[in-house]
Design a protein around this motif. Structure first.
Motif, PDB file in Angstrom:
ATOM      1  N   ALA A  25       0.079  -1.226   0.218  1.00  0.00           N
ATOM      2  CA  ALA A  25       0.141  -0.062   0.259  1.00  0.00           C
ATOM      3  C   ALA A  25       1.105   1.203  -0.366  1.00  0.00           C
ATOM      4  CB  ALA A  25      -0.897   0.112   1.067  1.00  0.00           C
ATOM      5  N   ASN A  26       2.249   1.137   0.301  1.00  0.00           N
ATOM      6  CA  ASN A  26       3.042   2.409   0.651  1.00  0.00           C
ATOM      7  C   ASN A  26       4.313   1.831  -0.428  1.00  0.00           C
ATOM      8  OD1 ASN A  26       1.894   4.155   2.684  1.00  0.00           O
ATOM      9  ND2 ASN A  26       1.954   2.514   3.466  1.00  0.00           N
ATOM     10  N   PRO A  27       4.194   1.645  -1.811  1.00  0.00           N
ATOM     11  CA  PRO A  27       5.698   1.469  -2.682  1.00  0.00           C
ATOM     12  C   PRO A  27       6.427   2.960  -2.631  1.00  0.00           C
ATOM     13  CG  PRO A  27       3.223   1.868  -4.001  1.00  0.00           C
ATOM     14  CD  PRO A  27       2.779   2.466  -2.105  1.00  0.00           C
ATOM     15  N   GLU A  28       7.590   2.485  -3.064  1.00  0.00           N
ATOM     16  CA  GLU A  28       8.415   3.811  -3.814  1.00  0.00           C
ATOM     17  C   GLU A  28       8.821   3.666  -4.154  1.00  0.00           C
ATOM     18  OE1 GLU A  28       9.686   6.053   0.191  1.00  0.00           O
ATOM     19  OE2 GLU A  28       9.412   3.858   0.631  1.00  0.00           O
ATOM     20  N   LEU A  29       9.788   4.328  -5.729  1.00  0.00           N
ATOM     21  CA  LEU A  29      10.683   4.261  -6.455  1.00  0.00           C
ATOM     22  C   LEU A  29      11.728   3.853  -6.034  1.00  0.00           C
ATOM     23  CD1 LEU A  29       8.841   6.923  -9.245  1.00  0.00           C
ATOM     24  CD2 LEU A  29       8.918   4.051  -9.085  1.00  0.00           C
ATOM     25  N   SER A  30      12.865   3.398  -7.192  1.00  0.00           N
ATOM     26  CA  SER A  30      14.007   2.410  -6.968  1.00  0.00           C
ATOM     27  C   SER A  30      15.077   3.926  -6.205  1.00  0.00           C
ATOM     28  CB  SER A  30      14.651   2.551  -8.294  1.00  0.00           C
ATOM     29  OG  SER A  30      14.217   1.368  -8.718  1.00  0.00           O
ATOM     30  N   PHE A  31      15.649   3.469  -5.263  1.00  0.00           N
ATOM     31  CA  PHE A  31      16.625   4.502  -4.132  1.00  0.00           C
ATOM     32  C   PHE A  31      15.997   6.025  -3.710  1.00  0.00           C
ATOM     33  CE2 PHE A  31      19.016   2.533  -8.266  1.00  0.00           C
ATOM     34  CZ  PHE A  31      20.201   1.846  -7.535  1.00  0.00           C
ATOM     35  N   GLU A  32      14.461   5.738  -3.713  1.00  0.00           N
ATOM     36  CA  GLU A  32      13.502   6.612  -3.015  1.00  0.00           C
ATOM     37  C   GLU A  32      12.946   5.726  -2.121  1.00  0.00           C
ATOM     38  OE1 GLU A  32      10.902   8.746  -5.501  1.00  0.00           O
ATOM     39  OE2 GLU A  32      12.154   9.336  -6.710  1.00  0.00           O
ATOM     40  N   GLU A  33      13.429   4.485  -1.422  1.00  0.00           N
ATOM     41  CA  GLU A  33      12.462   3.906  -0.367  1.00  0.00           C
ATOM     42  C   GLU A  33      12.519   4.195   0.942  1.00  0.00           C
ATOM     43  OE1 GLU A  33      14.906   2.355  -2.130  1.00  0.00           O
ATOM     44  OE2 GLU A  33      14.587   1.061  -4.059  1.00  0.00           O
ATOM     45  N   TYR A  34      12.423   5.362   1.634  1.00  0.00           N
ATOM     46  CA  TYR A  34      12.677   5.633   2.763  1.00  0.00           C
ATOM     47  C   TYR A  34      11.750   5.185   3.728  1.00  0.00           C
ATOM     48  CZ  TYR A  34      15.913   8.991   0.720  1.00  0.00           C
ATOM     49  OH  TYR A  34      17.292   9.083  -0.411  1.00  0.00           O
ATOM     50  N   THR A  58      19.291   4.083   1.018  1.00  0.00           N
ATOM     51  CA  THR A  58      18.531   3.223   1.988  1.00  0.00           C
ATOM     52  C   THR A  58      18.041   1.356   1.899  1.00  0.00           C
ATOM     53  OG1 THR A  58      17.067   2.898  -0.350  1.00  0.00           O
ATOM     54  CG2 THR A  58      16.114   4.931   0.410  1.00  0.00           C
ATOM     55  N   GLY A  59      18.963   0.856   1.659  1.00  0.00           N
ATOM     56  CA  GLY A  59      19.450  -0.096   2.144  1.00  0.00           C
ATOM     57  C   GLY A  59      19.224  -0.452   3.562  1.00  0.00           C
ATOM     58  N   VAL A  60      19.163  -1.936   4.296  1.00  0.00           N
ATOM     59  CA  VAL A  60      19.581  -2.419   5.108  1.00  0.00           C
ATOM     60  C   VAL A  60      19.731  -3.933   4.926  1.00  0.00           C
ATOM     61  CG1 VAL A  60      17.839  -2.817   7.531  1.00  0.00           C
ATOM     62  CG2 VAL A  60      16.947  -1.060   6.030  1.00  0.00           C
ATOM     63  N   GLN A 136      17.780  -4.753  -0.510  1.00  0.00           N
ATOM     64  CA  GLN A 136      18.349  -3.915  -1.878  1.00  0.00           C
ATOM     65  C   GLN A 136      17.463  -3.014  -1.876  1.00  0.00           C
ATOM     66  OE1 GLN A 136      20.131  -6.049  -4.411  1.00  0.00           O
ATOM     67  NE2 GLN A 136      18.834  -5.239  -6.003  1.00  0.00           N
ATOM     68  N   PRO A 137      18.066  -2.154  -2.260  1.00  0.00           N
ATOM     69  CA  PRO A 137      17.047  -1.323  -3.442  1.00  0.00           C
ATOM     70  C   PRO A 137      17.209  -1.317  -4.898  1.00  0.00           C
ATOM     71  CG  PRO A 137      19.034  -0.323  -2.146  1.00  0.00           C
ATOM     72  CD  PRO A 137      19.422  -0.921  -1.321  1.00  0.00           C
ATOM     73  N   GLY A 138      15.830   0.190  -4.781  1.00  0.00           N
ATOM     74  CA  GLY A 138      17.071  -0.054  -6.675  1.00  0.00           C
ATOM     75  C   GLY A 138      16.944  -1.144  -7.687  1.00  0.00           C
ATOM     76  N   GLU A 139      16.667  -2.144  -7.416  1.00  0.00           N
ATOM     77  CA  GLU A 139      16.925  -3.246  -8.299  1.00  0.00           C
ATOM     78  C   GLU A 139      16.124  -2.825  -9.913  1.00  0.00           C
ATOM     79  OE1 GLU A 139      16.691  -6.349 -10.382  1.00  0.00           O
ATOM     80  OE2 GLU A 139      14.466  -5.400 -10.208  1.00  0.00           O
ATOM     81  N   GLU A 140      14.923  -1.877  -9.436  1.00  0.00           N
ATOM     82  CA  GLU A 140      14.540  -2.237 -11.229  1.00  0.00           C
ATOM     83  C   GLU A 140      15.540  -1.005 -12.017  1.00  0.00           C
ATOM     84  OE1 GLU A 140      12.529  -3.387 -12.410  1.00  0.00           O
ATOM     85  OE2 GLU A 140      11.239  -4.457 -10.563  1.00  0.00           O
ATOM     86  N   LYS A 141      15.868  -0.145 -11.232  1.00  0.00           N
ATOM     87  CA  LYS A 141      16.811   1.086 -11.714  1.00  0.00           C
ATOM     88  C   LYS A 141      18.053   0.924 -12.088  1.00  0.00           C
ATOM     89  CE  LYS A 141      16.359   6.338 -11.849  1.00  0.00           C
ATOM     90  NZ  LYS A 141      16.356   7.265 -10.951  1.00  0.00           N
TER      91      LYS A 141
END
Length: 395
Positions: A25-34, A58-60, A136-141
């Motif tokens: 319900a709360n999606p965020e784009l690549s490298f914006e996943e705060y 944004t990675g953990v 991991q962030p940003g798989e799509e970009k």
């Protein structure tokens, strides 16, 4: 241990589904996943699992150490970003963010890894060694979050002996999983082409240099790279998905046309050669027709190589957990994944989680506005992911 894992998976199933729905319900784009990163951290804190944050911003990365003595290290990875797609599903957990949707199932991957982390944390007495869980962030970009995390040292201190990841697979029914040892997914490069000519009145083409006609010739001719230059034993795909002109109309020939496409293959030498061949051919065609061409190739992800020994073990372990009838062999795919970067560094296994349900109408593919999953797959996934990690550490 298998019975204990299945019992815990059943216990955490409802919670895992809730996690998935919150993320969806709360999606965020690549490298914006705060927000997503904060949510992951909050769950890990609640489950009393140690972690570090700030990987590519944004990675953990969570760490779980077994109680038994062992120096083995295994990594588990989940991607956390969403896509720029407007969701059309009519569900309570529909995306709240206009134009952004978890249409590739990364909400499932993240929830699965949270559930898996919770199970592993309660099963530390059953294994030795260390488990690094990568959100991991940003798989799509491009350049892909995996490449950035590797540069930041994700595969060091300690270095994993192997890495595993799963991905939703709508064509496969929930309750099943699939594996493919060896080269599994293609490399993927992005093509950005600008064709320049001389615009003018469409009724007077002899006074113009038509960039649309040049572009048409370029698109058609470049397919020769696939049909006549690529080795027939090496799968290769060249596709253009976007073409725009600047200032054109029904009666106006534009000055410029922009093309965007993708080039995919399984051979790194051919990949590099093809880049040069495409550029040379496109520029030559444009020049021969009186125009010019700027052909920009942006290197993307390499081919994904599933370590044969590791993947065969994972398939065998999966059969032990699910039964042979629920574990299938998969063919190669021309789609791409930035998990491929890991696979060129350490032994890796990337497998598929069945999420489809034809009877319930859950059949939409990934990257579509109606993609959804049969959530019963989550109980299976957290249990299986836990089983695979422990079996590998104890093998």
């Amino acid at each position: 241990m298998k019975a204990r894992i299945k019992q815990l998976a059943k216990k955490y199933n409802k919670q895992t589904i809730e996690w998935r729905r919150t993320i969806h319900a709360n999606p965020e784009l690549s490298f914006e996943e705060y927000q997503t990163s904060q949510f992951i951290q909050s769950v890990l804190k609640k489950e009393k699992i140690s972690f570090t944050r700030g990987w590519a911003n944004t990675g953990v990365v969570a760490t779980i150490k077994g109680d038994k003595k062992s120096k083995k290290v295994i990594a588990l990875r989940a991607d956390i970003d969403a896509l720029p797609i407007q969701e059309k599903n009519k569900v309570k957990y529909k995306s709240k963010n206009d134009g952004v949707m978890h249409a590739c199932g990364h909400d499932v991957h993240t929830a699965n890894m949270l559930g898996t982390a919770a199970l592993l944390n309660q099963l530390k007495d059953t294994f030795g060694g260390t488990i690094k869980i990568i959100f991991q962030p940003g798989e799509e970009k491009l350049p892909g979050g995996a490449s950035l995390l590797i540069k930041e040292g994700i595969l060091k201190n300690p270095k994993p002996d192997a890495i595993l990841a799963l991905h939703v697979h709508p064509p496969l029914a929930a309750g099943k999983v699939g594996f493919h040892p060896g080269m599994y997914m293609a490399s993927a490069d992005e093509l950005f082409v600008t064709v320049k000519g001389v615009g003018g009145h469409a009724a007077l083409p002899h006074e113009c240099v038509d960039p649309i006609l040049i572009s048409a010739n370029i698109i058609t001719s470049l397919q020769q790279l696939v049909s006549r230059k690529a080795n027939p034993t090496t799968p290769t795909v060249l596709s253009f998905g976007k073409i725009n002109s600047t200032g054109g109309a029904t009666n106006v020939i534009p000055n410029e046309v922009k093309l965007e496409g993708t080039f995919r293959t399984f051979d790194e030498k051919w990949r590099a050669k093809a880049h040069k061949e495409m550029k040379k051919m496109a520029e030559g065609i444009a020049k021969s027709m009186g125009g010019s061409c700027n052909f920009d190739v942006r290197n993307g992800y390499p081919f994904l190589d599933n370590d044969v020994s590791l993947t065969n073990r994972m398939q065998q372990f999966a059969e032990e957990y699910l039964g042979k009838t629920n574990v299938i062999s998969l063919p190669k795919r021309m789609t791409a994944e930035d998990f491929a970067f890991y696979s060129h560094m350490i032994p890796a296994c990337f497998f598929r989680l069945g999420t489809g349900n034809k009877k319930r109408g859950i059949t939409s593919g990934v990257h579509t506005e109606t993609f959804n999953i049969d959530e019963s797959a989550l109980e299976l996934s957290i249990g299986l992911s836990t089983w695979l990690a422990i079996q590998e550490l104890n093998s």
